[in-house]
Write a protein that holds these residues in place. Structure first.
Motif, mmCIF file in Angstrom:
data_model
loop_
_atom_site.group_PDB
_atom_site.id
_atom_site.type_symbol
_atom_site.label_atom_id
_atom_site.label_comp_id
_atom_site.label_asym_id
_atom_site.label_seq_id
_atom_site.Cartn_x
_atom_site.Cartn_y
_atom_site.Cartn_z
ATOM 1 N N PHE A 1 61.724 101.887 0.975
ATOM 2 C CA PHE A 1 60.784 102.550 1.725
ATOM 3 C C PHE A 1 61.304 103.871 2.609
ATOM 4 C CE2 PHE A 1 61.543 98.826 4.615
ATOM 5 C CZ PHE A 1 62.139 99.791 5.693
ATOM 6 N N LEU A 2 62.670 103.849 2.531
ATOM 7 C CA LEU A 2 63.388 105.025 3.328
ATOM 8 C C LEU A 2 63.132 106.108 2.283
ATOM 9 C CD1 LEU A 2 66.650 103.619 4.675
ATOM 10 C CD2 LEU A 2 64.524 104.155 5.974
ATOM 11 N N HIS A 3 62.702 106.216 1.133
ATOM 12 C CA HIS A 3 62.454 107.250 0.231
ATOM 13 C C HIS A 3 61.100 107.246 -0.034
ATOM 14 C CE1 HIS A 3 66.826 108.849 0.161
ATOM 15 N NE2 HIS A 3 67.382 107.561 0.241
ATOM 16 N N TYR A 4 60.746 105.939 -0.167
ATOM 17 C CA TYR A 4 59.287 106.012 -0.826
ATOM 18 C C TYR A 4 58.343 105.059 0.252
ATOM 19 C CZ TYR A 4 62.057 107.125 -4.826
ATOM 20 O OH TYR A 4 62.840 107.936 -5.712
ATOM 21 N N SER B 1 68.844 101.982 -21.617
ATOM 22 C CA SER B 1 68.624 103.518 -21.855
ATOM 23 C C SER B 1 67.021 103.813 -21.886
ATOM 24 C CB SER B 1 69.449 104.094 -23.087
ATOM 25 O OG SER B 1 70.720 103.953 -22.743
ATOM 26 N N LYS B 2 66.315 102.757 -21.896
ATOM 27 C CA LYS B 2 64.723 102.803 -21.743
ATOM 28 C C LYS B 2 64.156 103.431 -20.817
ATOM 29 C CE LYS B 2 60.490 100.348 -22.970
ATOM 30 N NZ LYS B 2 59.911 99.056 -23.214
ATOM 31 N N ARG B 3 63.377 104.474 -20.820
ATOM 32 C CA ARG B 3 62.803 105.198 -19.828
ATOM 33 C C ARG B 3 61.362 104.671 -19.332
ATOM 34 N NH1 ARG B 3 65.784 108.465 -22.243
ATOM 35 N NH2 ARG B 3 66.678 110.242 -21.186
ATOM 36 N N TYR B 4 61.321 104.501 -17.640
ATOM 37 C CA TYR B 4 59.951 103.793 -17.376
ATOM 38 C C TYR B 4 59.389 104.866 -16.338
ATOM 39 C CZ TYR B 4 61.629 99.192 -19.204
ATOM 40 O OH TYR B 4 61.976 98.279 -20.130
ATOM 41 N N THR B 5 58.041 104.602 -16.066
ATOM 42 C CA THR B 5 57.370 105.417 -15.237
ATOM 43 C C THR B 5 57.239 104.444 -14.016
ATOM 44 O OG1 THR B 5 55.278 104.681 -16.256
ATOM 45 C CG2 THR B 5 56.200 106.921 -17.012
ATOM 46 N N ALA B 6 56.580 105.192 -13.023
ATOM 47 C CA ALA B 6 56.243 104.471 -11.744
ATOM 48 C C ALA B 6 55.291 103.304 -11.838
ATOM 49 C CB ALA B 6 55.732 105.192 -10.500
ATOM 50 N N GLY B 7 55.203 101.897 -11.104
ATOM 51 C CA GLY B 7 54.368 101.043 -11.399
ATOM 52 C C GLY B 7 55.116 99.755 -11.609
ATOM 53 N N VAL C 1 68.362 97.230 -13.465
ATOM 54 C CA VAL C 1 68.874 98.144 -12.514
ATOM 55 C C VAL C 1 68.322 99.407 -13.241
ATOM 56 C CG1 VAL C 1 70.847 99.427 -11.669
ATOM 57 C CG2 VAL C 1 70.652 96.947 -11.843
ATOM 58 N N PHE C 2 68.012 100.583 -12.568
ATOM 59 C CA PHE C 2 67.442 101.633 -12.925
ATOM 60 C C PHE C 2 67.974 103.045 -12.477
ATOM 61 C CE2 PHE C 2 64.335 98.518 -13.335
ATOM 62 C CZ PHE C 2 63.899 98.510 -14.676
ATOM 63 N N TYR C 3 68.258 103.884 -12.792
ATOM 64 C CA TYR C 3 68.656 105.197 -12.434
ATOM 65 C C TYR C 3 67.592 106.217 -12.401
ATOM 66 C CZ TYR C 3 70.292 107.039 -16.866
ATOM 67 O OH TYR C 3 70.324 107.564 -18.499
ATOM 68 N N ARG C 4 67.396 107.092 -11.401
ATOM 69 C CA ARG C 4 66.691 108.239 -11.535
ATOM 70 C C ARG C 4 66.975 108.997 -12.623
ATOM 71 N NH1 ARG C 4 65.287 111.936 -7.588
ATOM 72 N NH2 ARG C 4 67.696 112.168 -6.917
ATOM 73 N N GLU C 5 65.916 109.572 -13.426
ATOM 74 C CA GLU C 5 66.566 110.480 -14.502
ATOM 75 C C GLU C 5 66.696 111.882 -14.120
ATOM 76 O OE1 GLU C 5 64.410 111.468 -19.006
ATOM 77 O OE2 GLU C 5 63.008 110.840 -17.273
ATOM 78 N N ASP C 6 66.324 112.157 -12.780
ATOM 79 C CA ASP C 6 66.694 113.549 -12.312
ATOM 80 C C ASP C 6 67.788 113.453 -11.217
ATOM 81 O OD1 ASP C 6 64.345 114.621 -13.854
ATOM 82 O OD2 ASP C 6 63.020 114.469 -11.883
ATOM 83 N N ARG D 1 62.243 89.880 -14.746
ATOM 84 C CA ARG D 1 62.054 90.298 -13.331
ATOM 85 C C ARG D 1 60.739 91.091 -13.340
ATOM 86 N NH1 ARG D 1 64.280 91.245 -8.191
ATOM 87 N NH2 ARG D 1 62.416 92.083 -8.026
ATOM 88 N N LYS D 2 60.094 90.994 -12.480
ATOM 89 C CA LYS D 2 58.748 91.805 -12.114
ATOM 90 C C LYS D 2 59.475 92.832 -11.342
ATOM 91 C CE LYS D 2 55.096 88.483 -12.698
ATOM 92 N NZ LYS D 2 53.936 87.856 -12.052
ATOM 93 N N VAL D 3 59.353 94.218 -11.477
ATOM 94 C CA VAL D 3 59.646 95.127 -10.816
ATOM 95 C C VAL D 3 58.480 96.326 -10.393
ATOM 96 C CG1 VAL D 3 61.970 95.177 -11.341
ATOM 97 C CG2 VAL D 3 60.664 96.816 -12.558
ATOM 98 N N PHE D 4 58.584 96.779 -9.164
ATOM 99 C CA PHE D 4 57.403 97.771 -8.987
ATOM 100 C C PHE D 4 58.244 99.116 -8.747
ATOM 101 C CE2 PHE D 4 54.914 100.280 -6.542
ATOM 102 C CZ PHE D 4 53.564 100.414 -7.195
ATOM 103 N N LEU D 5 58.308 99.988 -9.478
ATOM 104 C CA LEU D 5 59.052 101.258 -9.476
ATOM 105 C C LEU D 5 58.452 102.229 -8.834
ATOM 106 C CD1 LEU D 5 60.639 101.433 -13.323
ATOM 107 C CD2 LEU D 5 61.851 100.659 -11.119
ATOM 108 N N PRO D 6 59.287 103.252 -7.952
ATOM 109 C CA PRO D 6 58.583 104.018 -7.313
ATOM 110 C C PRO D 6 58.313 105.263 -8.079
ATOM 111 C CG PRO D 6 60.802 103.328 -6.311
ATOM 112 C CD PRO D 6 60.714 102.912 -7.679
#
Length: 673
Positions: free
Chosen positions: A584-587, A633-639, A652-657, A618-623
């Motif tokens: 939440f410090l960024h989202y 290397s699969k891309r994911y959207t928020a949610g 573990v995920f990295y920001r595409e930008d 793992r259930k994850v909720f991405l910002p």
């Protein structure tokens, strides 16, 4: 800007748009108490009762505005009959500071009531292991053993209480800090080391009770929670950067002598495990008790257990492998250092004038009295000579939280107040030893006990003695909660014993637990293993080929992240942005305000470690960003997403930008499953 609004018998104090005080006779800002405490310590576990015999709300007030040397401050006198307390409110360095007069002599407790919102979230208070959001709970702020289990409803805690008074509770912690951060975008820090009780359980009022009147309250409000957290360390101090070698693989916790260390190192190197250090906590000798393997607390090289270590350390250094040890602020009875300190008058005393001895579980040790500056310098020199001078590149600076409340200190200060201050004194001694040796770029130490002073003095925290299990309050999940709560308290660097430590009451570290903990540790500032207090009962890093292979994979990945980790540590040192941080410090949106099972490592890595036994998804909720899964290397959207998490491939995920996208992409290709 401070504003004070009077309306009949009501006083409202605001700082900018933030309403802080809403005083009335029905809800007074200040209440005084007459209290009588009962404190019982048993091997670092403290049992505290406070009997409040008289309550005096200060219902009346008078307000005056004072202009002095071009500055405006407010003077508020709260009173009830002849009893009164004066508060001075002034703006300093973009924060509001509230200072207090002494309370009437017949009272010894003060409670302050600050405005709360029903939907508010509260974080911080040092290191908390059970809860990230502190809303709805009371938190006694007192340093001590964290306790075994830390949940009175669990079987392990009940056994620990019954057999050794060691169970702990949701609030017991090595690192209390009278600082909290509110989702209303402000922080409050109380300048005191006395016992405090922060009560966030009421819908419209936060009640802060102190045994020692704070010299001041500092309150800062900023546009974002990230800026609030940065301002905590701007006020209290910031950790420096770490030596470069720290990131170059795993630090292996090994015990048992020179031959054992070298043999285990050789096996790991042959399996291509990047090892940056050996941490041998028994470098100064062994001491076995019913608890398990303990150490001989005389901080000098044990030549019998570690023959030839003085020549081995330089040889290891040629391979870029450091050797680390262990020390704490006590000296074992009748050891050489004890005898020297006793002769020089450097040990804390009893009321009768004898050396105060603390029971550490079947052996006694004395307290080096850091209120005596000469004693602190002597112990600084012990560290510089016996550890740094011997060739150690780092060490665990253990304990700091055991100071008894009935000890007599050199400076005659109250041990009741000095108790919470002690971890900061201990951190400062270690910091001074490194600085005095001129090796700040080469050496570091890590601690479990802390306080507000630790932010400027301790380069790295460690989470303490977690159970070798999956429990929320004292196992693997508690380590993440503790790191995030420290982050919200301004402390940006923390790590843990990979696999946990406490091996009691039938608990034994399993292979799966060690593997999952290793995955998690790869995405923290430091990777370091521990055998636990009963090594033979635990699965170890070299127990089988699969485990060694997992260490090779995750330690290599950790090493590959070095540029990113160094950037994050530098950011923490210069800007006060913690490396491991709540999402939440960024989202700043739901559900992240209560999320304690996922985090951001730096700005650009979203980490959702596996922290449940047998979990393979793992259930994850991405910002709200575009994210790339590091291991596919699969891309994911928020949610919401359900992610496959086989051993060796955590979620573990990295920001595409991300500006580090090229680094992450290369890692993703290298470690793709």
């Amino acid at each position: 800007m401070i504003s004070c609004t009077m309306e009949q018998d009501r006083l409202v104090v605001s700082y900018g748009k933030l309403v802080l005080i809403n005083h009335s006779p029905q809800t007074p800002f200040v209440t005084l108490y007459k209290g009588a405490e009962s404190i019982d310590m048993y091997r670092g576990n403290f049992f505290i009762e406070d009997s409040l015999n008289e309550t005096l709300p200060l219902k009346e007030y008078s307000l005056s505005e004072v202009l002095e040397e071009g500055r405006v401050y407010y003077k508020i006198v709260f009173s009830n009959g002849e009893n009164r307390l004066t508060c001075i409110l002034i703006e300093k360095a973009g924060r509001i500071e509230i200072s207090f007069s002494a309370i009437p002599e017949s009272y010894n407790r003060i409670e302050l009531c600050l405005v709360a919102n029903d939907d508010e979230h509260i974080y911080g208070c040092g290191e908390q292991f059970s809860f990230l959001d502190l809303r709805g709970k009371q938190f006694p702020l007192w340093t001590g053993e964290q306790g075994v289990g830390r949940n009175k409803n669990t079987n392990i805690t009940q056994i620990a209480d019954r057999e050794d008074r060691a169970g702990g509770d949701y609030h017991t912690t090595f690192y209390p800090q009278p600082t909290f951060v509110s989702s209303r975008s402000y922080f409050l820090h109380a300048e005191t080391y006395g016992y405090a009780l922060f009560d966030f359980s009421r819908p419209l009022c936060h009640r802060l009770r102190f045994w020692d009147v704070p010299s001041s309250l500092t309150i800062s409000t900023k546009p974002t929670l990230l800026e609030v957290v940065q301002d905590v360390s701007a006020l209290l101090g910031r950790q420096g950067e770490l030596p470069s070698w720290v990131y170059d693989g795993v630090i292996l916790g090994i015990q048992g002598g020179t031959g054992t260390c070298l043999a285990k190192l050789d096996a790991m190197q042959k399996a291509n495990v990047p090892v940056t250090g050996i941490w041998a906590q028994d470098w100064e000798g062994e001491n076995y008790t019913s608890f398990g393997k303990r150490l001989r607390w005389n901080w000098q090289w044990d030549k019998n257990l570690y023959p030839g270590l003085d020549t081995v350390i330089p040889e290891l250094m040629k391979q870029q492998i450091r050797f680390l040890g262990y020390i704490n602020p006590y000296v074992v009875v009748d050891g050489p250092l004890f005898n020297e300190a006793k002769k020089k008058g450097f040990l804390a005393l009893t009321k009768e004038g004898n050396v105060f001895l603390v029971d550490f579980g079947e052996f006694d040790a004395a307290i080096v009295d850091f209120t005596n500056r000469e004693a602190a310098i002597w112990y600084r020199d012990v560290i510089e000579k016996e550890l740094i001078g011997f060739g150690l590149s780092g060490w665990m600076a253990d304990f700091g939280e055991y100071l008894p409340t009935d000890v007599v200190l050199y400076d005659k200060s109250s041990a009741l107040v000095a108790h919470n201050a002690w971890p900061g004194f201990w951190a400062q001694v270690n910091k001074e030893a490194i600085e005095h040796s001129g090796k700040s770029d080469e050496c570091f130490f890590f601690m479990r006990a802390g306080n507000a002073r630790s932010l400027a003095s301790c380069p790295m925290m460690w989470a303490g003695d977690q159970n070798v299990d999956w429990s929320e309050d004292d196992g693997l999940p508690s380590v993440l909660t503790s790191a995030l709560s420290l982050a919200m308290s301004g402390m940006g660097l923390q790590h843990s014993d990979i696999g946990g430590y406490t091996t009691l009451y039938g608990m034994k570290r399993t292979k799966e637990l060690l593997l999952r903990w290793t995955e998690f540790a790869a995405f923290t500032p430091l990777m370091r293993t521990h055998e636990g207090n009963r090594p033979k009962d635990n699965w170890q890093f070299d127990s089988d080929a699969e485990t060694i292979g997992l260490f090779a994979r995750m330690a290599s990945l950790h090493k590959d992240l070095k540029p990113y980790l160094q950037h994050g540590v530098k950011e923490n040192a210069e800007q006060g942005i913690p490396l491991m941080r709540p999402v939440f410090l960024h989202y700043p949106k739901e559900p992240f305000f209560e999320c304690k099972d996922s985090y951001l490592l730096g700005r650009d890595l979203f980490v959702a470690p596996v922290m449940k036994n047998g979990e393979v998804q793992r259930k994850v909720f991405l910002p709200d960003e575009s994210w790339v899964h590091l291991f596919s290397s699969k891309r994911y959207t928020a949610g919401n997403h359900l992610i496959e998490t086989p051993i060796g491939s955590p979620a573990v995920f990295y920001r595409e930008d991300s500006p580090f996208a090229e680094l992450f992409s290369g890692i993703s290709i290298k470690y793709r499953t």
